[in-house]
Design a protein around this motif. Structure first.
Motif, short mmCIF file in Angstrom:
data_model
loop_
_atom_site.label_atom_id
_atom_site.label_comp_id
_atom_site.label_asym_id
_atom_site.label_seq_id
_atom_site.Cartn_x
_atom_site.Cartn_y
_atom_site.Cartn_z
N GLY A 54 20.73 4.05 18.02
CA GLY A 54 21.48 4.76 16.99
C GLY A 54 20.62 5.79 16.27
O GLY A 54 21.04 6.93 16.06
N ASP A 100 26.47 5.84 22.38
CA ASP A 100 25.48 4.88 21.86
C ASP A 100 26.14 3.51 21.84
O ASP A 100 27.07 3.27 21.08
N ARG A 115 16.31 -4.19 9.01
CA ARG A 115 17.27 -3.07 9.05
C ARG A 115 18.27 -3.18 7.91
O ARG A 115 18.76 -4.26 7.58
N ARG A 172 23.51 -6.14 8.30
CA ARG A 172 24.69 -6.38 9.13
C ARG A 172 24.87 -7.87 9.39
O ARG A 172 23.90 -8.58 9.57
#
Ligand code: AP5
Ligand code: MG
Length: 214
Positions: free
Chosen positions: A14, A84, A127, A160
């Motif tokens: 990404g 992607d 992340r 996430r």
């Protein structure tokens, strides 16, 4: 230019896809981002996709392929696009090839971003993602200007749901079983190029551009 980003979860697909899309003014099409936007908006597709994504499994091909084929036939994709996270299985790759063949086209290049499994696990835990504009950060290597806030759109950043450690390990297993065979698939077609994804974000980008333009 029609480009596919290959690589394990967290390899930096990404991150690089966004930079490539910007440089060549072509759309960045991330199936993961499309599913997450659907989950956020509470659509039927989002509800179905979430069941699989939360476990680190792949969303079934029948929910994925048509969505991508529709997206790449939109006007802004007529000069190319960066895919992607798609294709992720051999049947998805075959469906993509068949759809392009019908309009006498084919993919130009598949870029494999290579990162070892241990580094993947470290990257994922740090992340932070923006679910509004799709930007990604890393709390150590790529922090946002203001902690917890997206530089681009001001939205609150989140970890996430599928970046929990056990889910990451399952995503890696799924990657090795179902997605890694695509490296051979595109190598046989003569369009594979590999980059060392362990380098800095800028170095990875420069080596991608060198291979695209070399
Ligand atoms: P998806 O959203 O595609 O997730 P993924 O493939 O698991 O990949 P990620 O987005 O986690 O990682 P990335 O490679 O984009 O890395 P990033 O640039 O963020 O898919 C999620 C789920 O949706 C799947 O598990 C599946 O359920 C479903 N799905 C999606 N597509 C599907 C399909 N086609 N078929 C079926 N199901 C599908 O980078 C990671 C981190 O590292 C970031 O924090 C970043 O800042 C940092 N970083 C990046 N580059 C560097 C660098 N060079 N050095 C240091 N840090 C770096
Ligand atoms: Mg991604």
């Amino acid at each position: 230019m029609k480009i596919i980003m290959l690589g394990a979860p967290g390899a930096g697909k990404g991150t690089q896809a966004k930079k490539i899309a910007e440089k060549y003014s072509i759309p960045h099409i991330s199936t993961g981002d499309i599913f997450r936007a659907n989950i956020k908006n509470g659509t039927e597709l989002g509800k179905k996709a979430k069941e699989y994504m939360d476990k680190g499994e792949l969303v079934p091909d029948e929910l994925t392929c048509d969505l991508v084929m529709d997206r790449i036939s939109e006007d802004d994709a007529k000069n190319g696009f960066v895919l992607d996270g798609f294709p992720r299985t051999i049947p998805q790759a075959e469906a993509l090839d068949a759809a392009l063949e019908k309009i006498s086209q084919s993919m130009d290049v598949a870029i494999d971003v290579e990162v070892d499994d241990d580094s993947i696990v470290k990257r994922m835990s740090g992340r932070r993602a923006c679910l509004k504009c799709g930007a990604t950060y890393h709390i150590v290597s790529i922090p946002p200007k203001k902690e917890g806030i997206c530089d681009n759109c001001g939205e609150a950043l989140v970890l996430r749901d599928d970046d929990q450690p056990e889910t990451v390990l399952n995503r890696l297993r799924v990657y090795h079983n179902q997605t890694q065979p695509l490296i051979d698939y595109y190598s046989r077609k003569g369009i594979l190029c590999s980059v060392d994804g362990m380098e800095s974000m800028e170095t990875v980008f420069n080596s991608i551009i060198a291979q695209l333009e070399g």
